[in-house]
Each structure stands twice: as C-alpha cells, then as structure tokens.
Design a protein around this motif. Structure first.
Motif, PDB file in Angstrom:
ATOM      1  N   ARG A  52       0.835  -1.207   0.000  1.00  0.00           N
ATOM      2  CA  ARG A  52       0.000   0.000   0.000  1.00  0.00           C
ATOM      3  C   ARG A  52       0.868   1.256   0.000  1.00  0.00           C
ATOM      4  NH1 ARG A  52      -2.773   1.921   5.285  1.00  0.00           N
ATOM      5  NH2 ARG A  52      -0.651   1.317   5.755  1.00  0.00           N
ATOM      6  N   ASP A  53       1.905   1.258   0.825  1.00  0.00           N
ATOM      7  CA  ASP A  53       2.796   2.416   0.895  1.00  0.00           C
ATOM      8  C   ASP A  53       3.602   2.578  -0.389  1.00  0.00           C
ATOM      9  OD1 ASP A  53       1.857   2.710   3.459  1.00  0.00           O
ATOM     10  OD2 ASP A  53       3.574   1.702   4.381  1.00  0.00           O
ATOM     11  N   ILE A  54       4.071   1.477  -0.941  1.00  0.00           N
ATOM     12  CA  ILE A  54       4.821   1.524  -2.193  1.00  0.00           C
ATOM     13  C   ILE A  54       3.932   2.073  -3.310  1.00  0.00           C
ATOM     14  CG2 ILE A  54       5.950   0.124  -3.961  1.00  0.00           C
ATOM     15  CD1 ILE A  54       6.896  -1.706  -1.682  1.00  0.00           C
ATOM     16  N   ALA A  55       2.691   1.606  -3.364  1.00  0.00           N
ATOM     17  CA  ALA A  55       1.768   2.079  -4.398  1.00  0.00           C
ATOM     18  C   ALA A  55       1.483   3.570  -4.238  1.00  0.00           C
ATOM     19  CB  ALA A  55       0.470   1.279  -4.344  1.00  0.00           C
ATOM     20  N   ALA A  56       1.296   4.026  -3.020  1.00  0.00           N
ATOM     21  CA  ALA A  56       1.001   5.445  -2.796  1.00  0.00           C
ATOM     22  C   ALA A  56       2.189   6.326  -3.162  1.00  0.00           C
ATOM     23  CB  ALA A  56       0.601   5.664  -1.340  1.00  0.00           C
ATOM     24  N   LEU A  57       3.366   5.955  -2.722  1.00  0.00           N
ATOM     25  CA  LEU A  57       4.541   6.784  -2.989  1.00  0.00           C
ATOM     26  C   LEU A  57       4.916   6.800  -4.466  1.00  0.00           C
ATOM     27  CD1 LEU A  57       6.759   5.927   0.101  1.00  0.00           C
ATOM     28  CD2 LEU A  57       5.477   8.022  -0.345  1.00  0.00           C
ATOM     29  N   THR A  58       4.860   5.646  -5.123  1.00  0.00           N
ATOM     30  CA  THR A  58       5.231   5.620  -6.534  1.00  0.00           C
ATOM     31  C   THR A  58       4.184   6.307  -7.406  1.00  0.00           C
ATOM     32  OG1 THR A  58       4.319   3.395  -6.751  1.00  0.00           O
ATOM     33  CG2 THR A  58       6.695   3.585  -6.374  1.00  0.00           C
ATOM     34  N   SER A  59       2.924   6.229  -7.031  1.00  0.00           N
ATOM     35  CA  SER A  59       1.917   6.935  -7.825  1.00  0.00           C
ATOM     36  C   SER A  59       2.065   8.443  -7.655  1.00  0.00           C
ATOM     37  CB  SER A  59       0.508   6.482  -7.456  1.00  0.00           C
ATOM     38  OG  SER A  59       0.217   6.824  -6.120  1.00  0.00           O
ATOM     39  N   LEU A  60       2.372   8.904  -6.443  1.00  0.00           N
ATOM     40  CA  LEU A  60       2.591  10.335  -6.230  1.00  0.00           C
ATOM     41  C   LEU A  60       3.805  10.815  -7.019  1.00  0.00           C
ATOM     42  CD1 LEU A  60       1.849  12.931  -4.685  1.00  0.00           C
ATOM     43  CD2 LEU A  60       3.423  12.180  -2.917  1.00  0.00           C
ATOM     44  N   LEU A  61       4.896  10.076  -6.946  1.00  0.00           N
ATOM     45  CA  LEU A  61       6.100  10.437  -7.682  1.00  0.00           C
ATOM     46  C   LEU A  61       5.869  10.370  -9.191  1.00  0.00           C
ATOM     47  CD1 LEU A  61       9.077  11.206  -7.531  1.00  0.00           C
ATOM     48  CD2 LEU A  61       9.613   8.779  -7.483  1.00  0.00           C
ATOM     49  N   GLY A  62       5.157   9.343  -9.647  1.00  0.00           N
ATOM     50  CA  GLY A  62       4.871   9.208 -11.073  1.00  0.00           C
ATOM     51  C   GLY A  62       4.015  10.351 -11.600  1.00  0.00           C
ATOM     52  N   LEU A  63       3.007  10.746 -10.842  1.00  0.00           N
ATOM     53  CA  LEU A  63       2.150  11.852 -11.273  1.00  0.00           C
ATOM     54  C   LEU A  63       2.921  13.169 -11.274  1.00  0.00           C
ATOM     55  CD1 LEU A  63      -1.202  10.950  -9.513  1.00  0.00           C
ATOM     56  CD2 LEU A  63      -0.674  10.822 -11.940  1.00  0.00           C
ATOM     57  N   LEU A  64       3.787  13.358 -10.295  1.00  0.00           N
ATOM     58  CA  LEU A  64       4.600  14.573 -10.253  1.00  0.00           C
ATOM     59  C   LEU A  64       5.556  14.632 -11.447  1.00  0.00           C
ATOM     60  CD1 LEU A  64       5.547  17.101  -8.691  1.00  0.00           C
ATOM     61  CD2 LEU A  64       7.193  15.626  -7.556  1.00  0.00           C
ATOM     62  N   LEU A  65       6.214  13.515 -11.739  1.00  0.00           N
ATOM     63  CA  LEU A  65       7.121  13.482 -12.885  1.00  0.00           C
ATOM     64  C   LEU A  65       6.378  13.683 -14.202  1.00  0.00           C
ATOM     65  CD1 LEU A  65       9.546  10.608 -11.860  1.00  0.00           C
ATOM     66  CD2 LEU A  65      10.066  13.044 -12.008  1.00  0.00           C
ATOM     67  N   MET A  66       5.201  13.092 -14.333  1.00  0.00           N
ATOM     68  CA  MET A  66       4.428  13.273 -15.558  1.00  0.00           C
ATOM     69  C   MET A  66       3.962  14.726 -15.712  1.00  0.00           C
ATOM     70  SD  MET A  66       4.577  10.572 -17.250  1.00  0.00           S
ATOM     71  CE  MET A  66       3.376  10.796 -18.521  1.00  0.00           C
ATOM     72  N   ALA A  67       3.614  15.375 -14.598  1.00  0.00           N
ATOM     73  CA  ALA A  67       3.227  16.794 -14.666  1.00  0.00           C
ATOM     74  C   ALA A  67       4.408  17.644 -15.114  1.00  0.00           C
ATOM     75  CB  ALA A  67       2.715  17.252 -13.311  1.00  0.00           C
ATOM     76  N   LEU A  68       5.597  17.348 -14.610  1.00  0.00           N
ATOM     77  CA  LEU A  68       6.789  18.081 -15.047  1.00  0.00           C
ATOM     78  C   LEU A  68       7.088  17.818 -16.527  1.00  0.00           C
ATOM     79  CD1 LEU A  68       9.190  17.564 -12.021  1.00  0.00           C
ATOM     80  CD2 LEU A  68       8.136  19.692 -12.774  1.00  0.00           C
ATOM     81  N   ALA A  69       6.911  16.585 -16.954  1.00  0.00           N
ATOM     82  CA  ALA A  69       7.159  16.264 -18.360  1.00  0.00           C
ATOM     83  C   ALA A  69       6.170  16.966 -19.277  1.00  0.00           C
ATOM     84  CB  ALA A  69       7.086  14.755 -18.562  1.00  0.00           C
ATOM     85  N   ILE A  70       4.921  16.969 -18.909  1.00  0.00           N
ATOM     86  CA  ILE A  70       3.898  17.635 -19.735  1.00  0.00           C
ATOM     87  C   ILE A  70       4.160  19.134 -19.790  1.00  0.00           C
ATOM     88  CG2 ILE A  70       1.444  18.210 -19.830  1.00  0.00           C
ATOM     89  CD1 ILE A  70       0.909  15.345 -18.835  1.00  0.00           C
ATOM     90  N   SER A  71       4.585  19.691 -18.667  1.00  0.00           N
ATOM     91  CA  SER A  71       4.932  21.116 -18.644  1.00  0.00           C
ATOM     92  C   SER A  71       6.104  21.410 -19.581  1.00  0.00           C
ATOM     93  CB  SER A  71       5.278  21.530 -17.219  1.00  0.00           C
ATOM     94  OG  SER A  71       5.806  22.811 -17.180  1.00  0.00           O
ATOM     95  N   GLY A  72       7.097  20.530 -19.570  1.00  0.00           N
ATOM     96  CA  GLY A  72       8.239  20.712 -20.455  1.00  0.00           C
ATOM     97  C   GLY A  72       7.867  20.541 -21.919  1.00  0.00           C
ATOM     98  N   TRP A  73       6.979  19.584 -22.203  1.00  0.00           N
ATOM     99  CA  TRP A  73       6.560  19.380 -23.591  1.00  0.00           C
ATOM    100  C   TRP A  73       5.767  20.575 -24.118  1.00  0.00           C
ATOM    101  CZ3 TRP A  73       4.807  13.901 -21.996  1.00  0.00           C
ATOM    102  CH2 TRP A  73       5.871  13.014 -22.114  1.00  0.00           C
ATOM    103  N   LEU A  74       4.917  21.150 -23.262  1.00  0.00           N
ATOM    104  CA  LEU A  74       4.111  22.278 -23.702  1.00  0.00           C
ATOM    105  C   LEU A  74       4.951  23.540 -23.920  1.00  0.00           C
ATOM    106  CD1 LEU A  74       0.890  21.861 -21.516  1.00  0.00           C
ATOM    107  CD2 LEU A  74       1.207  21.331 -23.932  1.00  0.00           C
ATOM    108  N   LYS A  75       6.019  23.689 -23.139  1.00  0.00           N
ATOM    109  CA  LYS A  75       6.887  24.857 -23.316  1.00  0.00           C
ATOM    110  C   LYS A  75       7.776  24.715 -24.548  1.00  0.00           C
ATOM    111  CE  LYS A  75       7.055  26.243 -18.528  1.00  0.00           C
ATOM    112  NZ  LYS A  75       7.864  26.410 -17.340  1.00  0.00           N
ATOM    113  N   GLY A  76       7.977  23.474 -24.976  1.00  0.00           N
ATOM    114  CA  GLY A  76       8.734  23.250 -26.203  1.00  0.00           C
ATOM    115  C   GLY A  76      10.153  23.183 -25.978  1.00  0.00           C
TER     116      GLY A  76
END
Length: 76
Positions: A52-76
């Motif tokens: 449960r803890d592994i799933a929570a931490l990795t999903s939080l980290l994964g969503l944060l990294l994906m948000a940073l990636a999407i931000s970088g892709w949109l800025k070009g």
C-alpha cells in the motif's frame, strides 16, 4: 550495450516522462500486490513488503514526474 537513438536525442522532458511512466507502472504492480495480499486465503500468511505504501509513494512520484514532463513538452 548501445543506447537507442530515441533516448540519445530525447529531451529532458521526454526522459522525465519515461521515468514517470515507469513509476506509474510500478505503482500499478504494487496495487496488484496489495490486492492480492488483501484477498489471501490464509489470514496469517502476511507478506513482507508494504504494498500500500509503495503504491502510494510511486503513484505520487509518477504523477509529479508526468506533470513536469507535460509542462516541459508544452513549453517546447
């Protein structure tokens, strides 16, 4: 081992997106492990990993990294 060309010339946002995707896949695997642990037949056969803890931490980290990636892709 030779690095693939698509990783060699990938932007930082793409590499962060791949790391985020890997974290989300790991989160899904941990979620399935928690589901399997919760539905076990022998109540005393508790596993060692805190799925449960592994799933929570990795999903939080994964969503944060994906948000940073999407931000970088949109800025070009």
């Amino acid at each position: 081992m030779k690095e693939p060309d698509f990783l060699l010339f990938a932007s930082d946002a793409t590499l962060i997106g791949l790391a985020g995707l890997a974290m989300l896949v790991l989160s899904f695997i941990a979620f399935m492990g928690e589901r399997r642990r919760r539905n076990r037949r022998d109540i005393d056969a508790v596993g060692v990993l805190p799925w449960r803890d592994i799933a929570a931490l990795t999903s939080l980290l994964g969503l944060l990294l994906m948000a940073l990636a999407i931000s970088g892709w949109l800025k070009g």
